[in-house]
Write a protein that holds these residues in place. Structure first.
Motif, PDB file in Angstrom:
ATOM      1  N   GLU A   7      51.611  31.424 -52.420  1.00 14.55           N
ATOM      2  CA  GLU A   7      50.975  30.330 -51.697  1.00 14.55           C
ATOM      3  C   GLU A   7      49.928  29.658 -52.570  1.00 14.55           C
ATOM      4  O   GLU A   7      49.377  30.264 -53.471  1.00 14.55           O
ATOM      5  N   ILE A   8      49.647  28.401 -52.259  1.00 13.38           N
ATOM      6  CA  ILE A   8      48.547  27.702 -52.908  1.00 13.38           C
ATOM      7  C   ILE A   8      47.267  28.479 -52.618  1.00 13.38           C
ATOM      8  O   ILE A   8      47.037  28.924 -51.500  1.00 13.38           O
ATOM      9  N   GLY A   9      46.434  28.650 -53.621  1.00 14.86           N
ATOM     10  CA  GLY A   9      45.171  29.350 -53.433  1.00 14.86           C
ATOM     11  C   GLY A   9      45.215  30.808 -53.817  1.00 14.86           C
ATOM     12  O   GLY A   9      44.202  31.482 -53.805  1.00 14.86           O
ATOM     13  N   THR A  10      46.396  31.320 -54.152  1.00 15.09           N
ATOM     14  CA  THR A  10      46.487  32.699 -54.601  1.00 15.09           C
ATOM     15  C   THR A  10      46.614  32.723 -56.112  1.00 15.09           C
ATOM     16  O   THR A  10      47.194  31.823 -56.709  1.00 15.09           O
ATOM     17  N   LEU A  11      46.050  33.731 -56.727  1.00 20.35           N
ATOM     18  CA  LEU A  11      46.096  33.875 -58.174  1.00 20.35           C
ATOM     19  C   LEU A  11      46.684  35.230 -58.535  1.00 20.35           C
ATOM     20  O   LEU A  11      46.564  36.184 -57.765  1.00 20.35           O
ATOM     21  N   THR A  12      47.285  35.304 -59.720  1.00 19.64           N
ATOM     22  CA  THR A  12      47.760  36.591 -60.205  1.00 19.64           C
ATOM     23  C   THR A  12      46.551  37.436 -60.603  1.00 19.64           C
ATOM     24  O   THR A  12      45.435  36.916 -60.764  1.00 19.64           O
ATOM     25  N   LYS A  13      46.774  38.703 -60.777  1.00 22.21           N
ATOM     26  CA  LYS A  13      45.706  39.608 -61.203  1.00 22.21           C
ATOM     27  C   LYS A  13      45.104  39.131 -62.530  1.00 22.21           C
ATOM     28  O   LYS A  13      43.889  39.120 -62.698  1.00 22.21           O
ATOM     29  N   ARG A  14      45.949  38.723 -63.458  1.00 18.82           N
ATOM     30  CA  ARG A  14      45.475  38.278 -64.771  1.00 18.82           C
ATOM     31  C   ARG A  14      44.719  36.953 -64.658  1.00 18.82           C
ATOM     32  O   ARG A  14      43.702  36.759 -65.321  1.00 18.82           O
ATOM     33  N   GLU A  15      45.215  36.029 -63.829  1.00 17.19           N
ATOM     34  CA  GLU A  15      44.491  34.770 -63.611  1.00 17.19           C
ATOM     35  C   GLU A  15      43.099  35.051 -63.036  1.00 17.19           C
ATOM     36  O   GLU A  15      42.118  34.451 -63.470  1.00 17.19           O
ATOM     37  N   LEU A  16      43.030  35.961 -62.076  1.00 15.73           N
ATOM     38  CA  LEU A  16      41.739  36.333 -61.494  1.00 15.73           C
ATOM     39  C   LEU A  16      40.796  36.895 -62.550  1.00 15.73           C
ATOM     40  O   LEU A  16      39.608  36.576 -62.577  1.00 15.73           O
ATOM     41  N   GLU A  17      41.339  37.723 -63.422  1.00 10.06           N
ATOM     42  CA  GLU A  17      40.536  38.316 -64.492  1.00 10.06           C
ATOM     43  C   GLU A  17      39.961  37.223 -65.404  1.00 10.06           C
ATOM     44  O   GLU A  17      38.781  37.241 -65.751  1.00 10.06           O
ATOM     45  N   VAL A  18      40.792  36.258 -65.749  1.00  5.85           N
ATOM     46  CA  VAL A  18      40.354  35.159 -66.613  1.00  5.85           C
ATOM     47  C   VAL A  18      39.326  34.287 -65.899  1.00  5.85           C
ATOM     48  O   VAL A  18      38.291  33.928 -66.478  1.00  5.85           O
ATOM     49  N   VAL A  19      39.563  33.972 -64.644  1.00  2.00           N
ATOM     50  CA  VAL A  19      38.620  33.145 -63.883  1.00  2.00           C
ATOM     51  C   VAL A  19      37.279  33.862 -63.749  1.00  2.00           C
ATOM     52  O   VAL A  19      36.218  33.240 -63.864  1.00  2.00           O
ATOM     53  N   GLN A  20      37.311  35.156 -63.531  1.00  2.00           N
ATOM     54  CA  GLN A  20      36.068  35.935 -63.449  1.00  2.00           C
ATOM     55  C   GLN A  20      35.288  35.832 -64.759  1.00  2.00           C
ATOM     56  O   GLN A  20      34.076  35.641 -64.748  1.00  2.00           O
TER      57      GLN A  20
END
Length: 72
Positions: A7-20
């Motif tokens: 869904e729109i608004g969800t990120l992969t674990k790796r994307e979340l890590e990078v955004v953090q």
């Protein structure tokens, strides 16, 4: 979960890590070195996060991720 079915608004674990890491002030080249991947891979993850969060810029990614409670 395959990217096409997320869904729109969800990120992969790796994307979340990078955004953090972006939220903590790291530049893409610093993130790449820290995670042991190429800068191009990080740029791809940032692009994916922009797409999934419908963000216009990298700072907008961080803002939306914080607002949605995806990162702290």
């Amino acid at each position: 979960m395959p990217a096409a079915s997320r869904e729109i608004g969800t990120l992969t674990k790796r994307e979340l890590e990078v955004v953090q890491l972006l939220a903590h002030g790291y530049e893409p080249s610093q993130i790449a070195a820290r995670l042991g991947v190429t800068r191009n891979q990080i740029q791809g993850l940032i692009y994916g996060a922009r797409k999934h969060l419908m963000a216009d810029t990298t700072p907008h990614i961080v803002y939306l991720a914080l607002k949605k409670g995806l990162i702290h």
